[in-house]
Design a protein around this motif. Structure first.
Motif, PDB file in Angstrom:
ATOM      1  N   SER A  58       0.826  -1.211   0.000  1.00 53.22           N
ATOM      2  CA  SER A  58       0.000   0.000   0.000  1.00 53.22           C
ATOM      3  C   SER A  58       0.856   1.255   0.000  1.00 53.22           C
ATOM      4  N   ARG A  59       1.961   1.217   0.726  1.00 50.63           N
ATOM      5  CA  ARG A  59       2.849   2.384   0.770  1.00 50.63           C
ATOM      6  C   ARG A  59       3.527   2.609  -0.574  1.00 50.63           C
ATOM      7  N   LEU A  60       3.902   1.536  -1.244  1.00 50.31           N
ATOM      8  CA  LEU A  60       4.481   1.673  -2.585  1.00 50.31           C
ATOM      9  C   LEU A  60       3.448   2.249  -3.547  1.00 50.31           C
ATOM     10  N   CYS A  61       2.224   1.739  -3.469  1.00 48.99           N
ATOM     11  CA  CYS A  61       1.147   2.224  -4.322  1.00 48.99           C
ATOM     12  C   CYS A  61       0.905   3.714  -4.082  1.00 48.99           C
ATOM     13  N   ASP A  62       0.893   4.114  -2.824  1.00 50.89           N
ATOM     14  CA  ASP A  62       0.684   5.515  -2.484  1.00 50.89           C
ATOM     15  C   ASP A  62       1.796   6.394  -3.051  1.00 50.89           C
ATOM     16  N   GLN A  63       3.012   5.872  -3.058  1.00 52.98           N
ATOM     17  CA  GLN A  63       4.122   6.666  -3.582  1.00 52.98           C
ATOM     18  C   GLN A  63       3.976   6.898  -5.087  1.00 52.98           C
ATOM     19  N   VAL A  64       3.515   5.874  -5.802  1.00 53.68           N
ATOM     20  CA  VAL A  64       3.279   6.046  -7.243  1.00 53.68           C
ATOM     21  C   VAL A  64       2.191   7.097  -7.463  1.00 53.68           C
ATOM     22  N   SER A  65       1.134   7.044  -6.674  1.00 52.22           N
ATOM     23  CA  SER A  65       0.060   8.035  -6.789  1.00 52.22           C
ATOM     24  C   SER A  65       0.568   9.438  -6.472  1.00 52.22           C
ATOM     25  N   MET A  66       1.446   9.548  -5.487  1.00 56.59           N
ATOM     26  CA  MET A  66       2.020  10.847  -5.143  1.00 56.59           C
ATOM     27  C   MET A  66       2.836  11.405  -6.307  1.00 56.59           C
ATOM     28  N   LEU A  67       3.526  10.528  -7.024  1.00 55.64           N
ATOM     29  CA  LEU A  67       4.287  10.976  -8.187  1.00 55.64           C
ATOM     30  C   LEU A  67       3.354  11.527  -9.256  1.00 55.64           C
ATOM     31  N   VAL A  68       2.262  10.829  -9.523  1.00 56.08           N
ATOM     32  CA  VAL A  68       1.307  11.302 -10.526  1.00 56.08           C
ATOM     33  C   VAL A  68       0.714  12.643 -10.099  1.00 56.08           C
ATOM     34  N   GLN A  69       0.409  12.780  -8.822  1.00 57.02           N
ATOM     35  CA  GLN A  69      -0.119  14.046  -8.304  1.00 57.02           C
ATOM     36  C   GLN A  69       0.895  15.173  -8.463  1.00 57.02           C
ATOM     37  N   LYS A  70       2.162  14.875  -8.208  1.00 53.40           N
ATOM     38  CA  LYS A  70       3.220  15.870  -8.374  1.00 53.40           C
ATOM     39  C   LYS A  70       3.313  16.304  -9.833  1.00 53.40           C
ATOM     40  N   LEU A  71       3.251  15.356 -10.747  1.00 50.68           N
ATOM     41  CA  LEU A  71       3.296  15.671 -12.168  1.00 50.68           C
ATOM     42  C   LEU A  71       2.089  16.499 -12.585  1.00 50.68           C
ATOM     43  N   GLN A  72       0.951  16.228 -11.972  1.00 46.10           N
ATOM     44  CA  GLN A  72      -0.252  16.990 -12.282  1.00 46.10           C
ATOM     45  C   GLN A  72      -0.115  18.437 -11.815  1.00 46.10           C
ATOM     46  N   LEU A  73       0.429  18.627 -10.618  1.00 43.51           N
ATOM     47  CA  LEU A  73       0.653  19.979 -10.111  1.00 43.51           C
ATOM     48  C   LEU A  73       1.641  20.747 -10.984  1.00 43.51           C
ATOM     49  N   ARG A  74       2.585  20.034 -11.538  1.00 44.44           N
ATOM     50  CA  ARG A  74       3.586  20.649 -12.403  1.00 44.44           C
ATOM     51  C   ARG A  74       3.018  20.967 -13.782  1.00 44.44           C
ATOM     52  N   GLY A  75       1.904  20.317 -14.139  1.00 46.55           N
ATOM     53  CA  GLY A  75       1.299  20.544 -15.445  1.00 46.55           C
ATOM     54  C   GLY A  75       1.613  19.481 -16.472  1.00 46.55           C
ATOM     55  N   ALA A  76       2.346  18.451 -16.075  1.00 37.89           N
ATOM     56  CA  ALA A  76       2.699  17.386 -17.012  1.00 37.89           C
ATOM     57  C   ALA A  76       1.533  16.430 -17.239  1.00 37.89           C
ATOM     58  N   VAL A  77       0.685  16.265 -16.217  1.00 38.91           N
ATOM     59  CA  VAL A  77      -0.501  15.412 -16.305  1.00 38.91           C
ATOM     60  C   VAL A  77      -1.733  16.311 -16.389  1.00 38.91           C
ATOM     61  N   MET A  78      -2.685  15.950 -17.225  1.00 41.11           N
ATOM     62  CA  MET A  78      -3.889  16.751 -17.411  1.00 41.11           C
ATOM     63  C   MET A  78      -4.633  16.956 -16.093  1.00 41.11           C
ATOM     64  N   PRO A  79      -5.208  18.145 -15.872  1.00 41.37           N
ATOM     65  CA  PRO A  79      -5.836  18.485 -14.590  1.00 41.37           C
ATOM     66  C   PRO A  79      -7.055  17.649 -14.242  1.00 41.37           C
ATOM     67  N   GLY A  80      -7.797  17.130 -15.195  1.00 36.55           N
ATOM     68  CA  GLY A  80      -9.013  16.376 -14.887  1.00 36.55           C
ATOM     69  C   GLY A  80      -8.778  14.928 -14.526  1.00 36.55           C
ATOM     70  N   ILE A  81      -7.550  14.478 -14.571  1.00 32.77           N
ATOM     71  CA  ILE A  81      -7.227  13.073 -14.317  1.00 32.77           C
ATOM     72  C   ILE A  81      -7.271  12.766 -12.813  1.00 32.77           C
ATOM     73  N   ASP A  82      -7.808  11.593 -12.459  1.00 31.26           N
ATOM     74  CA  ASP A  82      -7.784  11.108 -11.077  1.00 31.26           C
ATOM     75  C   ASP A  82      -6.397  10.532 -10.807  1.00 31.26           C
ATOM     76  N   ALA A  83      -5.534  11.359 -10.229  1.00 24.93           N
ATOM     77  CA  ALA A  83      -4.131  10.972 -10.053  1.00 24.93           C
ATOM     78  C   ALA A  83      -3.971   9.745  -9.163  1.00 24.93           C
ATOM     79  N   ALA A  84      -4.777   9.668  -8.101  1.00 24.02           N
ATOM     80  CA  ALA A  84      -4.670   8.520  -7.192  1.00 24.02           C
ATOM     81  C   ALA A  84      -5.040   7.223  -7.910  1.00 24.02           C
ATOM     82  N   ALA A  85      -6.108   7.267  -8.713  1.00 24.70           N
ATOM     83  CA  ALA A  85      -6.529   6.067  -9.446  1.00 24.70           C
ATOM     84  C   ALA A  85      -5.489   5.657 -10.474  1.00 24.70           C
ATOM     85  N   VAL A  86      -4.896   6.635 -11.157  1.00 21.07           N
ATOM     86  CA  VAL A  86      -3.848   6.320 -12.137  1.00 21.07           C
ATOM     87  C   VAL A  86      -2.652   5.677 -11.437  1.00 21.07           C
ATOM     88  N   GLY A  87      -2.278   6.222 -10.290  1.00 20.03           N
ATOM     89  CA  GLY A  87      -1.172   5.640  -9.538  1.00 20.03           C
ATOM     90  C   GLY A  87      -1.445   4.201  -9.151  1.00 20.03           C
TER      91      GLY A  87
END
Length: 207
Positions: free
Chosen positions: A133-162
């Motif tokens: 679960s902690r590994l999974c959460d870290q992947v989701s955190m990466l997607v969220q970070k990319l979203q904040l940076r603008g690399a991932v589209m804003p409407g995407i569910d970052a946690a689900a993608v992670g």
């Protein structure tokens, strides 16, 4: 004095763990004996049991050590990821895979996976699930970070993608552990190919 005792205790714990994982690699988990682990660690069998109840305890300790180090290394990737979604995801995934056989062999991973499935209510299984679960959460955190940076589209569910990315990399790692002949590079190539379409779908057009 208390500090010295703590260091001595940590040193014995590490020696037992290293002796056990080395022996597991050499003779296999099932064939390794507690007496031989204690002898290699230069402790008595009684001292061994002061630290671990059985071989299963050692195995979960090895898995924990593996995952804790991977999570720590992954922090810097999450905090400052590569510019593109694909590069960032693949860097984190490769970090996980590159460290996967440092302490555990494929046979040890298979044993750990089997115990976690066969004894779902055991402390071992609960710890194994928590680490996943902690590994999974870290992947989701990466997607969220990319979203904040603008690399991932804003409407995407970052946690689900992670979760999707982690579930796939975890499933592929299971296939890797089952196949003694599969090299690590082959695993990384397969997962990179599978990650690419998803990364392209969620990436912002400008990226």
């Amino acid at each position: 004095m208390a500090g010295l005792r703590a260091r001595q205790k940590a040193d014995k714990n590490r020696r037992i763990l290293e002796a056990a994982t080395t022996l597991f690699r050499e003779v296999g988990y099932d064939s390794a004996r507690i007496e031989d682990i204690a002898m290699r660690a230069e402790v008595s069998v009684g001292t061994f049991y002061n630290y671990f109840e059985n071989k299963g305890d050692i195995l979960v300790a090895a898995v924990s050590m593996e995952v804790e180090e991977v999570l720590e290394a992954g922090k810097s990737i999450v905090e400052n990821p590569p510019a593109t979604t694909l590069a960032a995801l693949q860097t984190l995934i490769n970090q996980y895979y590159d460290h996967s056989l440092v302490y555990l062999s494929k046979e040890m991973w298979r044993t750990a996976m089997a115990i976690s499935i066969q004894q779902p209510e055991s402390p071992f299984s609960r710890r194994y699930t928590e680490l996943d679960s902690r590994l999974c959460d870290q992947v989701s955190m990466l997607v969220q970070k990319l979203q904040l940076r603008g690399a991932v589209m804003p409407g995407i569910d970052a946690a689900a993608v992670g979760q999707m990315v982690f579930n796939n990399l975890n499933l592929m790692f299971i296939e890797f552990a089952k196949d003694e002949t599969m090299p690590l590079d082959a695993l990384k190539e397969k997962v990179a190919r599978q990650t690419r379409p998803l990364a392209n779908l969620i990436s912002s057009p400008k990226i």
